[in-house]
Motif scaffolding. Structure first.
Motif, short mmCIF file in Angstrom:
data_model
loop_
_atom_site.label_atom_id
_atom_site.label_comp_id
_atom_site.label_asym_id
_atom_site.label_seq_id
_atom_site.Cartn_x
_atom_site.Cartn_y
_atom_site.Cartn_z
N HIS A 2 0.99 -1.13 0.01
CA HIS A 2 -0.05 0.07 -0.13
C HIS A 2 0.91 1.36 0.02
O HIS A 2 0.33 2.43 0.19
CB HIS A 2 -1.05 0.03 1.23
CG HIS A 2 -1.99 -1.30 1.28
ND1 HIS A 2 -2.83 -1.48 0.21
CD2 HIS A 2 -1.92 -2.36 2.14
CE1 HIS A 2 -3.41 -2.55 0.66
NE2 HIS A 2 -2.86 -3.04 1.50
N GLU A 3 2.23 1.28 -0.14
CA GLU A 3 2.90 2.26 -0.16
C GLU A 3 3.83 2.22 -1.46
O GLU A 3 3.70 1.36 -2.24
CB GLU A 3 4.24 2.23 1.08
CG GLU A 3 3.44 2.26 2.42
CD GLU A 3 4.35 2.14 3.66
OE1 GLU A 3 5.53 1.70 3.34
OE2 GLU A 3 4.06 2.42 4.62
N ALA A 4 4.59 3.07 -1.50
CA ALA A 4 5.61 2.89 -2.68
C ALA A 4 6.99 2.74 -2.15
O ALA A 4 7.95 3.70 -2.23
CB ALA A 4 5.52 4.16 -3.63
N PRO A 5 7.40 1.51 -1.96
CA PRO A 5 8.81 1.21 -1.26
C PRO A 5 9.69 1.02 -2.33
O PRO A 5 10.67 0.23 -2.19
CB PRO A 5 8.67 -0.03 -0.29
CG PRO A 5 7.58 -0.52 -1.36
CD PRO A 5 6.67 0.26 -1.98
N ASP A 6 10.10 2.15 -3.05
CA ASP A 6 11.09 1.96 -4.24
C ASP A 6 12.53 1.86 -3.59
O ASP A 6 13.39 1.18 -4.19
CB ASP A 6 10.91 3.35 -4.97
CG ASP A 6 9.64 3.07 -6.00
OD1 ASP A 6 9.16 2.12 -6.00
OD2 ASP A 6 9.37 4.11 -6.75
N ARG A 7 12.73 2.86 -2.51
CA ARG A 7 13.96 2.86 -1.79
C ARG A 7 14.40 1.55 -1.26
O ARG A 7 15.50 0.78 -1.23
CB ARG A 7 14.12 3.84 -0.78
CG ARG A 7 14.32 5.22 -1.43
CD ARG A 7 14.73 6.34 -0.60
NE ARG A 7 16.23 6.19 -0.09
CZ ARG A 7 16.96 6.92 0.80
NH1 ARG A 7 16.14 7.62 1.61
NH2 ARG A 7 17.94 6.59 1.19
#
Length: 288
Positions: free
Chosen positions: A158-163
């Protein structure tokens, strides 16, 4: 930003393990290693025999021992040392600002498997946006392995954990090892007790979450085709799954939010649990 790995050392077995782990990581990344010792100054005059000269001598000996250990294992690695004065967490956070990775030691809980994250380690962790890895003392620290084991990464779809995913996939590529992705989900409290949340509804939710995880990972699989990826989405907290998986893992990767609350920095329950109970080194990646 300079490309290097920085390690905080204080003379403890945990920090020496961190120095060796950091040297191994610097060797993998083909970047220099920097060993840092921070003298917590001013030293209290109430402490017998611990004046400035004693503190300086202790710092020099600590750095020399850590450097010799690393030099023996990684003779061709570029290495530097730095002695600083100040509050350790603040000084280490400043040192981390121009590094790719900060490595710290973390005490084991005796016969219990787990981390005891001290106040300096926790304060440093939340004071920097640089990835931080906490390393416990292994039974035996050998030289660079010929083959690395599986890596674990916990994600929230549900997040954008790109890092977080970028760090995990890049690290798996360097190590030429498999990567296992874990996501835990829960039924929202709003819907608990509703009659339509039955076994069929849960199975449908399982399929939906699994599909969302597939979609999240697809571009990363395409970007890093050499990485062997397995994934697991399940109902429940990810903490237990991550801690259990860490027993046989070389590295566990988790994220932490950069946002602050009125009560201070919030690590999140999953990251907090993994930091305190995982047997493997834990990399914490700050993300928005």
């Amino acid at each position: 930003m300079k490309h290097l790995v920085t390690v905080g050392v204080d003379g403890s077995p945990e920090s020496r393990a961190a120095a060796v782990w950091g040297a191994r990581e610097a060797s993998l990344r083909e970047v220099p290693l920097r060993l840092v010792h921070v003298i917590d100054w001013p030293v209290s005059p109430a402490v017998p025999r611990l004046g400035r000269e004693t503190a300086d001598r202790w710092a020099n000996e600590t750095l020399a021992e850590a450097l010799e250990d690393v030099r023996r294992r990684y003779p061709h690695l570029e290495k530097t040392t730095r002695r600083l004065s100040g509050r350790p967490a603040a000084a280490l956070a400043v040192e981390a600002a121009d590094a790719d990775l900060l490595v710290l030691g973390s005490r084991g809980l005796g016969s219990l498997v787990g981390f005891l994250v001290g106040s300096v380690g926790m304060a440093t962790l939340v004071a920097t946006e640089t990835p931080v890895t906490l390393v416990r003392v292994a039974d035996e620290l050998g030289d660079e392995p010929t083959r690395y084991g599986e890596m674990i990464v916990g994600v929230d779809i549900h997040e954008a954990p790109d890092r977080v995913l970028s760090f995990a996939f890049e690290e798996a590529t360097r190590r030429d090892c498999a990567l296992r992705v874990i996501h835990g989900w829960k039924v929202s409290p709003t819907y608990r007790g509703f009659p339509f949340i039955d076994s069929d509804g849960e199975r449908e939710a399982d399929r939906s979450v699994a599909q969302m995880l597939d979609e999240l990972l697809l571009p990363w699989r395409q970007k890093f085709p050499s990485v062997s990826v397995t994934q697991k989405a399940f109902k429940g907290s990810a903490s237990r799954q991550l801690v259990q998986a860490a027993a046989d893992a070389d590295l566990v990767v988790v994220g932490r939010h950069l946002r602050r609350s009125p009560l201070g920095v919030h690590l999140g329950p999953v990251t907090h649990a993994v930091l305190h109970h995982a047997a493997a080194p834990v990399a914490v990646i700050a993300h928005a």
